[in-house]
Write an enzyme that holds these catalytic residues in place. Sequence first.
Site, PDB file in Angstrom:
ATOM      1  N   GLN A  79       0.828  -1.203   0.000  1.00  0.00           N
ATOM      2  CA  GLN A  79       0.000   0.000   0.000  1.00  0.00           C
ATOM      3  C   GLN A  79       0.868   1.262   0.000  1.00  0.00           C
ATOM      4  O   GLN A  79       0.538   2.255  -0.633  1.00  0.00           O
ATOM      5  CB  GLN A  79      -0.918  -0.010   1.227  1.00  0.00           C
ATOM      6  CG  GLN A  79      -2.155   0.858   1.078  1.00  0.00           C
ATOM      7  CD  GLN A  79      -3.100   0.364  -0.004  1.00  0.00           C
ATOM      8  OE1 GLN A  79      -3.257  -0.837  -0.196  1.00  0.00           O
ATOM      9  NE2 GLN A  79      -3.709   1.272  -0.735  1.00  0.00           N
ATOM     10  N   ALA A  99      -5.701   4.620  -0.121  1.00  0.00           N
ATOM     11  CA  ALA A  99      -5.656   4.693   1.342  1.00  0.00           C
ATOM     12  C   ALA A  99      -4.226   4.867   1.818  1.00  0.00           C
ATOM     13  O   ALA A  99      -3.278   4.398   1.183  1.00  0.00           O
ATOM     14  CB  ALA A  99      -6.233   3.416   1.918  1.00  0.00           C
ATOM     15  N   SER A 104      -5.924   1.002   4.705  1.00  0.00           N
ATOM     16  CA  SER A 104      -6.531   0.202   3.646  1.00  0.00           C
ATOM     17  C   SER A 104      -7.147  -1.066   4.203  1.00  0.00           C
ATOM     18  O   SER A 104      -6.498  -1.835   4.909  1.00  0.00           O
ATOM     19  CB  SER A 104      -5.491  -0.179   2.596  1.00  0.00           C
ATOM     20  OG  SER A 104      -6.054  -1.143   1.714  1.00  0.00           O
ATOM     21  N   HIS A 106      -7.725  -3.515   2.515  1.00  0.00           N
ATOM     22  CA  HIS A 106      -7.113  -4.659   1.825  1.00  0.00           C
ATOM     23  C   HIS A 106      -6.076  -5.340   2.716  1.00  0.00           C
ATOM     24  O   HIS A 106      -5.806  -6.519   2.550  1.00  0.00           O
ATOM     25  CB  HIS A 106      -6.499  -4.218   0.503  1.00  0.00           C
ATOM     26  CG  HIS A 106      -7.521  -3.971  -0.566  1.00  0.00           C
ATOM     27  ND1 HIS A 106      -8.068  -4.980  -1.322  1.00  0.00           N
ATOM     28  CD2 HIS A 106      -8.132  -2.829  -0.977  1.00  0.00           C
ATOM     29  CE1 HIS A 106      -8.946  -4.480  -2.169  1.00  0.00           C
ATOM     30  NE2 HIS A 106      -9.005  -3.173  -1.985  1.00  0.00           N
ATOM     31  N   ASP A 113     -11.660  -6.204  -4.332  1.00  0.00           N
ATOM     32  CA  ASP A 113     -12.191  -5.528  -5.513  1.00  0.00           C
ATOM     33  C   ASP A 113     -12.554  -6.629  -6.499  1.00  0.00           C
ATOM     34  O   ASP A 113     -11.800  -7.591  -6.642  1.00  0.00           O
ATOM     35  CB  ASP A 113     -11.130  -4.625  -6.151  1.00  0.00           C
ATOM     36  CG  ASP A 113     -10.610  -3.577  -5.180  1.00  0.00           C
ATOM     37  OD1 ASP A 113     -11.337  -3.220  -4.241  1.00  0.00           O
ATOM     38  OD2 ASP A 113      -9.463  -3.125  -5.377  1.00  0.00           O
ATOM     39  N   GLU A 162     -16.707   3.738  -4.526  1.00  0.00           N
ATOM     40  CA  GLU A 162     -15.998   2.615  -5.165  1.00  0.00           C
ATOM     41  C   GLU A 162     -16.961   1.456  -5.372  1.00  0.00           C
ATOM     42  O   GLU A 162     -17.108   0.595  -4.505  1.00  0.00           O
ATOM     43  CB  GLU A 162     -14.819   2.134  -4.296  1.00  0.00           C
ATOM     44  CG  GLU A 162     -13.657   3.092  -4.235  1.00  0.00           C
ATOM     45  CD  GLU A 162     -12.384   2.448  -3.678  1.00  0.00           C
ATOM     46  OE1 GLU A 162     -12.400   1.235  -3.365  1.00  0.00           O
ATOM     47  OE2 GLU A 162     -11.382   3.167  -3.570  1.00  0.00           O
ATOM     48  N   HIS A 165     -15.529  -2.228  -4.619  1.00  0.00           N
ATOM     49  CA  HIS A 165     -14.868  -2.633  -3.370  1.00  0.00           C
ATOM     50  C   HIS A 165     -15.888  -3.118  -2.338  1.00  0.00           C
ATOM     51  O   HIS A 165     -16.769  -2.363  -1.932  1.00  0.00           O
ATOM     52  CB  HIS A 165     -14.072  -1.440  -2.825  1.00  0.00           C
ATOM     53  CG  HIS A 165     -13.358  -1.713  -1.534  1.00  0.00           C
ATOM     54  ND1 HIS A 165     -11.983  -1.837  -1.442  1.00  0.00           N
ATOM     55  CD2 HIS A 165     -13.815  -1.870  -0.266  1.00  0.00           C
ATOM     56  CE1 HIS A 165     -11.631  -2.058  -0.180  1.00  0.00           C
ATOM     57  NE2 HIS A 165     -12.737  -2.087   0.553  1.00  0.00           N
TER      58      HIS A 165
END
Length: 198
Positions: A79, A99, A104, A106, A113, A162, A165
């Site tokens: 990230q 982010a 994030s 993630h 995503d 988004e 996401h």
Amino acid sequence: MEELDILINKEHLLPSDYIPEDLYILDNNDNNFHKYQDPTLKPMLREIIKPFLDEMLKNAKKDGYDIIVDSGYRSYAYQQRVLDNLIKEKGKEAYKVSALPGASEHQSGLAFDFAYLRNGIYNDDVIETTEEAIWMANNSYKYGFILRYPKGKEYITGFNYEPWHFRFVGLEAAKMIYDGNLTLEEYHQILTKTKKLI
Ligand SMILES: [Zn+2]
């Protein structure tokens, strides 16, 4: 961190050394447009959400939508690299679309995503009117997922809309968020208030 409805955003950061212990590799390489040579680059998510994800994607397919996880777990260091590159390209605007490391979802292994099949090819250009995005927005809560950055709630989430996401929060939280048209931030505010009343 084991709480599945954990709030992760610009004010609630994950520790830089946090790595989920139960990551698994999603082996959809055959039909993924990335055609990863390096298996470690394949998408990964937390094993704990696998049954929910599998069920959701199976039922999407029954409704005619072929959806795959395009991007799952991303490390803190990854990230940081993404952000550094975006800052070079876009300047301060980068902070709106990427982010901060630790902010994030993630990194949690609970968010992904998605990409969708069109004319035999997987696409990641998901927009508001993409049929698969509409299906996901309306059905994912049944499997414990939420559209994490909805349109019109940017001032609460701190992120642009988004439509691609999605984040696992658990069945109960997802239903409450979907029914109440809430964000995860608002859900946590309600939880905190409720706790104070008790
Ligand atoms: Zn994402």
